[in-house]
Design a protein around this motif. Sequence first.
Motif, PDB file in Angstrom:
ATOM      1  N   ALA A 287      -4.823   6.056   1.625  1.00 38.66           N
ATOM      2  CA  ALA A 287      -4.522   7.533   2.100  1.00 38.66           C
ATOM      3  C   ALA A 287      -5.965   8.115   2.066  1.00 38.66           C
ATOM      4  O   ALA A 287      -6.786   8.265   1.190  1.00 38.66           O
ATOM      5  CB  ALA A 287      -3.537   8.197   1.230  1.00 38.66           C
ATOM      6  N   GLY A 288      -6.313   8.971   3.271  1.00 44.74           N
ATOM      7  CA  GLY A 288      -7.258   9.740   3.260  1.00 44.74           C
ATOM      8  C   GLY A 288      -8.631   9.129   3.274  1.00 44.74           C
ATOM      9  O   GLY A 288      -9.783   9.659   3.291  1.00 44.74           O
ATOM     10  N   GLN A 289      -8.441   7.798   3.492  1.00 45.75           N
ATOM     11  CA  GLN A 289      -9.765   6.841   3.895  1.00 45.75           C
ATOM     12  C   GLN A 289     -10.287   7.172   5.305  1.00 45.75           C
ATOM     13  O   GLN A 289      -9.292   7.623   6.302  1.00 45.75           O
ATOM     14  CB  GLN A 289      -9.789   5.527   3.502  1.00 45.75           C
ATOM     15  N   PHE A 290     -11.566   7.060   5.632  1.00 54.91           N
ATOM     16  CA  PHE A 290     -11.957   7.165   6.907  1.00 54.91           C
ATOM     17  C   PHE A 290     -11.282   6.240   7.866  1.00 54.91           C
ATOM     18  O   PHE A 290     -11.411   5.110   7.489  1.00 54.91           O
ATOM     19  CB  PHE A 290     -13.366   7.178   7.051  1.00 54.91           C
ATOM     20  N   PRO A 291     -10.952   6.511   8.983  1.00 56.80           N
ATOM     21  CA  PRO A 291     -10.123   5.712   9.956  1.00 56.80           C
ATOM     22  C   PRO A 291     -11.111   4.453  10.421  1.00 56.80           C
ATOM     23  O   PRO A 291     -10.601   3.246  10.804  1.00 56.80           O
ATOM     24  CB  PRO A 291      -9.942   6.531  11.129  1.00 56.80           C
ATOM     25  N   GLU A 292     -12.612   4.785  10.699  1.00 52.94           N
ATOM     26  CA  GLU A 292     -13.239   3.733  11.037  1.00 52.94           C
ATOM     27  C   GLU A 292     -13.323   2.776  10.063  1.00 52.94           C
ATOM     28  O   GLU A 292     -13.638   1.583  10.570  1.00 52.94           O
ATOM     29  CB  GLU A 292     -14.742   4.464  11.297  1.00 52.94           C
ATOM     30  N   TYR A 293     -13.414   3.089   8.966  1.00 52.06           N
ATOM     31  CA  TYR A 293     -13.543   1.956   7.785  1.00 52.06           C
ATOM     32  C   TYR A 293     -12.237   1.431   7.549  1.00 52.06           C
ATOM     33  O   TYR A 293     -12.371   0.034   7.587  1.00 52.06           O
ATOM     34  CB  TYR A 293     -13.885   2.870   6.509  1.00 52.06           C
ATOM     35  N   LEU A 294     -11.105   1.889   7.785  1.00 49.04           N
ATOM     36  CA  LEU A 294      -9.828   1.165   7.626  1.00 49.04           C
ATOM     37  C   LEU A 294      -9.873   0.329   8.607  1.00 49.04           C
ATOM     38  O   LEU A 294      -9.428  -1.068   8.513  1.00 49.04           O
ATOM     39  CB  LEU A 294      -8.722   2.297   7.581  1.00 49.04           C
ATOM     40  N   HIS A 295     -10.119   0.634   9.982  1.00 47.81           N
ATOM     41  CA  HIS A 295     -10.018  -0.204  11.184  1.00 47.81           C
ATOM     42  C   HIS A 295     -10.968  -1.412  11.199  1.00 47.81           C
ATOM     43  O   HIS A 295     -10.502  -2.611  11.347  1.00 47.81           O
ATOM     44  CB  HIS A 295     -10.407   0.521  12.511  1.00 47.81           C
TER      45      HIS A 295
ATOM     46  N   ALA B 282      -4.424  -3.459  -8.179  1.00 48.16           N
ATOM     47  CA  ALA B 282      -4.695  -4.558  -7.422  1.00 48.16           C
ATOM     48  C   ALA B 282      -5.030  -4.299  -5.957  1.00 48.16           C
ATOM     49  O   ALA B 282      -5.643  -4.825  -5.198  1.00 48.16           O
ATOM     50  CB  ALA B 282      -4.070  -5.769  -7.635  1.00 48.16           C
ATOM     51  N   ASN B 283      -4.045  -3.149  -5.429  1.00 45.58           N
ATOM     52  CA  ASN B 283      -4.005  -2.891  -4.025  1.00 45.58           C
ATOM     53  C   ASN B 283      -4.617  -1.636  -3.958  1.00 45.58           C
ATOM     54  O   ASN B 283      -4.311  -0.473  -4.458  1.00 45.58           O
ATOM     55  CB  ASN B 283      -2.556  -2.803  -3.519  1.00 45.58           C
ATOM     56  N   PRO B 284      -5.485  -1.468  -2.860  1.00 45.43           N
ATOM     57  CA  PRO B 284      -6.189  -0.137  -2.808  1.00 45.43           C
ATOM     58  C   PRO B 284      -5.410   1.043  -2.188  1.00 45.43           C
ATOM     59  O   PRO B 284      -4.497   0.798  -1.312  1.00 45.43           O
ATOM     60  CB  PRO B 284      -7.590  -0.577  -1.742  1.00 45.43           C
ATOM     61  N   LYS B 285      -5.697   2.362  -2.765  1.00 47.28           N
ATOM     62  CA  LYS B 285      -5.094   3.324  -2.244  1.00 47.28           C
ATOM     63  C   LYS B 285      -5.977   3.599  -0.745  1.00 47.28           C
ATOM     64  O   LYS B 285      -7.189   3.476  -0.641  1.00 47.28           O
ATOM     65  CB  LYS B 285      -5.522   4.684  -2.790  1.00 47.28           C
TER      66      LYS B 285
ATOM     67  N   HIS C 296       0.586  -1.199  -0.007  1.00 45.08           N
ATOM     68  CA  HIS C 296       0.119   0.090  -0.169  1.00 45.08           C
ATOM     69  C   HIS C 296       0.876   1.079  -0.113  1.00 45.08           C
ATOM     70  O   HIS C 296       0.128   2.320  -0.113  1.00 45.08           O
ATOM     71  CB  HIS C 296      -0.924  -0.165   1.275  1.00 45.08           C
ATOM     72  N   ALA C 297       2.188   1.287  -0.001  1.00 48.17           N
ATOM     73  CA  ALA C 297       3.097   2.336   0.125  1.00 48.17           C
ATOM     74  C   ALA C 297       3.073   3.006   1.442  1.00 48.17           C
ATOM     75  O   ALA C 297       2.160   2.662   2.333  1.00 48.17           O
ATOM     76  CB  ALA C 297       2.878   3.255  -0.863  1.00 48.17           C
ATOM     77  N   ALA C 298       4.049   3.651   1.853  1.00 47.82           N
ATOM     78  CA  ALA C 298       4.287   4.110   3.232  1.00 47.82           C
ATOM     79  C   ALA C 298       3.282   5.219   3.434  1.00 47.82           C
ATOM     80  O   ALA C 298       2.873   5.437   4.508  1.00 47.82           O
ATOM     81  CB  ALA C 298       5.610   4.728   3.303  1.00 47.82           C
TER      82      ALA C 298
ATOM     83  N   GLN D 141     -10.147   6.182  -6.134  1.00 49.79           N
ATOM     84  CA  GLN D 141      -9.841   4.750  -6.039  1.00 49.79           C
ATOM     85  C   GLN D 141      -9.670   4.207  -7.344  1.00 49.79           C
ATOM     86  O   GLN D 141      -9.954   4.611  -8.288  1.00 49.79           O
ATOM     87  CB  GLN D 141     -10.748   3.892  -5.256  1.00 49.79           C
ATOM     88  N   TYR D 142      -8.624   3.173  -7.493  1.00 51.81           N
ATOM     89  CA  TYR D 142      -8.375   2.445  -8.496  1.00 51.81           C
ATOM     90  C   TYR D 142      -9.604   1.906  -8.964  1.00 51.81           C
ATOM     91  O   TYR D 142     -10.338   1.077  -8.353  1.00 51.81           O
ATOM     92  CB  TYR D 142      -7.289   1.397  -8.322  1.00 51.81           C
ATOM     93  N   ALA D 143      -9.876   2.006 -10.358  1.00 53.73           N
ATOM     94  CA  ALA D 143     -11.049   1.059 -11.122  1.00 53.73           C
ATOM     95  C   ALA D 143     -10.970  -0.127 -10.883  1.00 53.73           C
ATOM     96  O   ALA D 143     -11.902  -0.876 -10.581  1.00 53.73           O
ATOM     97  CB  ALA D 143     -11.153   1.885 -12.335  1.00 53.73           C
ATOM     98  N   ALA D 144      -9.830  -0.721 -11.137  1.00 56.91           N
ATOM     99  CA  ALA D 144      -9.508  -2.138 -11.242  1.00 56.91           C
ATOM    100  C   ALA D 144      -9.973  -2.780  -9.702  1.00 56.91           C
ATOM    101  O   ALA D 144     -10.723  -3.853  -9.784  1.00 56.91           O
ATOM    102  CB  ALA D 144      -8.170  -2.545 -11.625  1.00 56.91           C
ATOM    103  N   TYR D 145      -9.471  -2.147  -8.827  1.00 58.60           N
ATOM    104  CA  TYR D 145      -9.693  -2.569  -7.344  1.00 58.60           C
ATOM    105  C   TYR D 145     -11.303  -2.487  -6.971  1.00 58.60           C
ATOM    106  O   TYR D 145     -11.872  -3.385  -6.568  1.00 58.60           O
ATOM    107  CB  TYR D 145      -8.983  -1.729  -6.422  1.00 58.60           C
ATOM    108  N   LEU D 146     -11.996  -1.374  -7.368  1.00 58.35           N
ATOM    109  CA  LEU D 146     -13.330  -1.274  -7.247  1.00 58.35           C
ATOM    110  C   LEU D 146     -14.082  -2.385  -7.907  1.00 58.35           C
ATOM    111  O   LEU D 146     -15.120  -2.853  -7.524  1.00 58.35           O
ATOM    112  CB  LEU D 146     -13.767   0.219  -7.605  1.00 58.35           C
TER     113      LEU D 146
END
Length: 211
Positions: A59-67, A54-57, A44-46, A163-168
């Motif tokens: 950065a900037g996603q809601f922390p509740e969703y990521l958790h 194939a790997n979602p971005k 996902h990169a640092a 977000q990447y179209a391929a991932y979605l």
Amino acid sequence: MNRTLAGMAAVGLLWAAQAAAQGAAKPDPARGEQIAKQVCAACHAADGNSIAPANPKLAGQFPEYLHKQLANFKPQGGRKAQRSDPVMAGMVANLSDADMRNVAAYYAAQKLRPAAASSKELAAIGQKLWRGGNAATGVPACAGCHGPDGAGIPIQYPRLAGQYAAYLEAQLKLFRTGTRANDPNGMMRGVAARMTDQEIKAAAEYAAGLR
């Protein structure tokens, strides 16, 4: 209130209650950065801006969703993980709940470098679906949950813009088959089950180009 709206309301209340209950444990983004660089950066990169579609971005996603997603990759209370992925299962295996919250807080604070739509034709089809859905087949407008600009709604619905179209596309197809089943109240499975391959591809393409 129809079933879709009732489901949205129920999800919002559930996530709000979870957030309130978990609010006492304040995450540590600095610790999250350390974990991200050691465990997550390869895919996902640092800074959360993955370079592989194939790997979602993150950065900037809601922390509740990521958790929630991190926690769902991990077996809980003797039950199998809600979301199945052998790579992610290995990544979260040794992370505590606090670790996952810290990582989520760190990535949420990073600046998204958005992807882009590559097909104007598909994006145009996706725009119609995003804004108005498909009444004939019962597909609701994506904007109803994820917002007109794909910014999502904190706690309730994730940000999809850039977000990447391929991932979605891949995730919508997983929801459609039921392979991915960690959506509250089966909402995304219900939506994706009514979508054609072209609609899935078009909606994903449009979302990638949103800002």
